[in-house]
Design a protein around this motif. Sequence first.
Motif, mmCIF file in Angstrom:
data_model
loop_
_atom_site.group_PDB
_atom_site.id
_atom_site.type_symbol
_atom_site.label_atom_id
_atom_site.label_comp_id
_atom_site.label_asym_id
_atom_site.label_seq_id
_atom_site.Cartn_x
_atom_site.Cartn_y
_atom_site.Cartn_z
ATOM 1 N N ALA A 44 0.832 -1.213 0.000
ATOM 2 C CA ALA A 44 0.000 0.000 0.000
ATOM 3 C C ALA A 44 0.863 1.259 0.000
ATOM 4 N N GLN A 45 1.949 1.227 0.771
ATOM 5 C CA GLN A 45 2.854 2.381 0.796
ATOM 6 C C GLN A 45 3.515 2.587 -0.570
ATOM 7 N N MET A 46 3.841 1.468 -1.249
ATOM 8 C CA MET A 46 4.440 1.598 -2.577
ATOM 9 C C MET A 46 3.463 2.229 -3.555
ATOM 10 N N TYR A 47 2.182 1.760 -3.502
ATOM 11 C CA TYR A 47 1.179 2.357 -4.378
ATOM 12 C C TYR A 47 0.980 3.842 -4.066
ATOM 13 N N ALA A 48 0.935 4.172 -2.793
ATOM 14 C CA ALA A 48 0.765 5.572 -2.401
ATOM 15 C C ALA A 48 1.937 6.427 -2.875
ATOM 16 N N ALA A 49 3.149 5.870 -2.735
ATOM 17 C CA ALA A 49 4.332 6.603 -3.197
ATOM 18 C C ALA A 49 4.289 6.789 -4.710
ATOM 19 N N GLY A 50 3.863 5.748 -5.427
ATOM 20 C CA GLY A 50 3.751 5.865 -6.880
ATOM 21 C C GLY A 50 2.763 6.948 -7.280
ATOM 22 N N ALA A 51 1.605 6.982 -6.581
ATOM 23 C CA ALA A 51 0.604 8.010 -6.879
ATOM 24 C C ALA A 51 1.147 9.408 -6.614
ATOM 25 N N LEU A 52 1.875 9.536 -5.502
ATOM 26 C CA LEU A 52 2.445 10.841 -5.166
ATOM 27 C C LEU A 52 3.514 11.252 -6.184
ATOM 28 N N VAL A 53 4.286 10.278 -6.670
ATOM 29 C CA VAL A 53 5.287 10.588 -7.688
ATOM 30 C C VAL A 53 4.602 11.083 -8.959
ATOM 31 N N LEU A 54 3.514 10.422 -9.379
ATOM 32 C CA LEU A 54 2.784 10.873 -10.561
ATOM 33 C C LEU A 54 2.226 12.282 -10.368
ATOM 34 N N ALA A 55 1.707 12.545 -9.160
ATOM 35 C CA ALA A 55 1.188 13.885 -8.866
ATOM 36 C C ALA A 55 2.308 14.931 -8.938
ATOM 37 N N THR A 56 3.494 14.533 -8.443
ATOM 38 C CA THR A 56 4.630 15.466 -8.484
ATOM 39 C C THR A 56 5.082 15.710 -9.913
ATOM 40 N N VAL A 57 5.081 14.636 -10.748
ATOM 41 C CA VAL A 57 5.441 14.808 -12.156
ATOM 42 C C VAL A 57 4.457 15.762 -12.842
ATOM 43 N N ALA A 58 3.175 15.602 -12.565
ATOM 44 C CA ALA A 58 2.173 16.496 -13.147
ATOM 45 C C ALA A 58 2.407 17.935 -12.694
ATOM 46 N N LEU A 59 2.773 18.082 -11.419
ATOM 47 C CA LEU A 59 3.066 19.426 -10.917
ATOM 48 C C LEU A 59 4.254 20.034 -11.662
#
Length: 418
Positions: A44-59
């Motif tokens: 779950a932490q890996m998925y959350a980190a992946g989502a946050l990385v995608l959000a950061t890339v979009a930013l």
Amino acid sequence: MAGMGMVSLERRWEQFYRYGASALLGFATLISAAVAQAIGMTRAQMYAAGALVLATVALQVWWGRVRPGLPEHAVPGRVYYCVRTALAFALTFLNPLFSIFAVIGYFDVARLLPKPVMRAGMLVTAVTMAGSEAGGLPPDGATGWILFGGLFVLNASITTAFAHLGVKELEAAKERAATIMSLEETNARLEQAMEENASLHAQLIIQAREAGVADERRRLAAEIHDTIAQGLAGIIAQLQVVSASTDTQVARTHLERASALARSSLGEARRSVQNLSPAELENDTLPEALKKTVAGWAERGGVRADFTVTGTEEPLHDEVASTLLRIAQEALANAGKHASPARVGVTLSFMGDEVSLDVRDDGSGFDPLALPARSGSHGFGLAGMKARAERIAGTVTVESEEGGGTAVSARVPLVRHG
């Protein structure tokens, strides 16, 4: 060379601000993914980190489009910094190695946040970095919290000091950029001024050449009028006496005078062309030359003429002596030609820093109001005398009245010989 070096350094920093965050995010993501299982991250932490990385890339993609042309401390920049700092904190909370990305908050805080809130942004970044250095967030137990507190104080102190230096460096960079821009504008104006000066210099050369030609023409015309023309007039007068006389001795005397005038006029013509001083001044001083000139004129015209010197005689510069002699010759010629005087007085006065020449006659005189027309109709007469005096910073004044004679007064600076 130093200015070029500063410009190159500023360009490198600009490239870092443009691509640094994305590069650090990519590197942190790779490292974190490589050690995710080793540090005990759950799925779950890996998925959350992946989502946050995608959000950061979009930013980062959004910021790359918005950033160009934005001034410092603009509202979009503040929003970007706050959102990015929050995402970096969340990623570091999940995996401490994401602090590699969070450290970017130290570098561009001065550009994105105004001074009043800049310290707060650095402190949030310091919390993220201290948590990573302490082994992760939240700290584990009392020892973990003590370690976290110490590391936070250390990070906050160091970042505050470096932030102060960064602000100073940023201000200095702005001043350097402004100075470079000012120098470029100054150089551009200087080049333009040099081009204008070159054009003006060329025009001045042409004008000076034309003025020199015109001045030489005036000089030759005045010399011809003052020497050759007067000599020819004297020769004609002597020959007229010869033709009207039946006395052989009188005729011979006047022929000798005509011959002497002809030789003198020829010599003066050669000297005028060569721009030399008058022949009368070759071996005599100005007073001696004037004395002989007055005596010769009186003998030829049969008019009483007196010459007087006042003041302490001093050796004069050649140009001053030549000018005064020519003015005297012209004044005497005018008197003999137009005034029919019975008596003429010539006075040369040395007066400290000035020397004056006065020529007075008791002839018919003329109306001063007619002076411009009279001067214009008789060539270089009175106007020529004034022009000669003005060439050496002198003046000529003429006083006359109908039936009351004429007085010509020339005043010039006393410039000593040598």
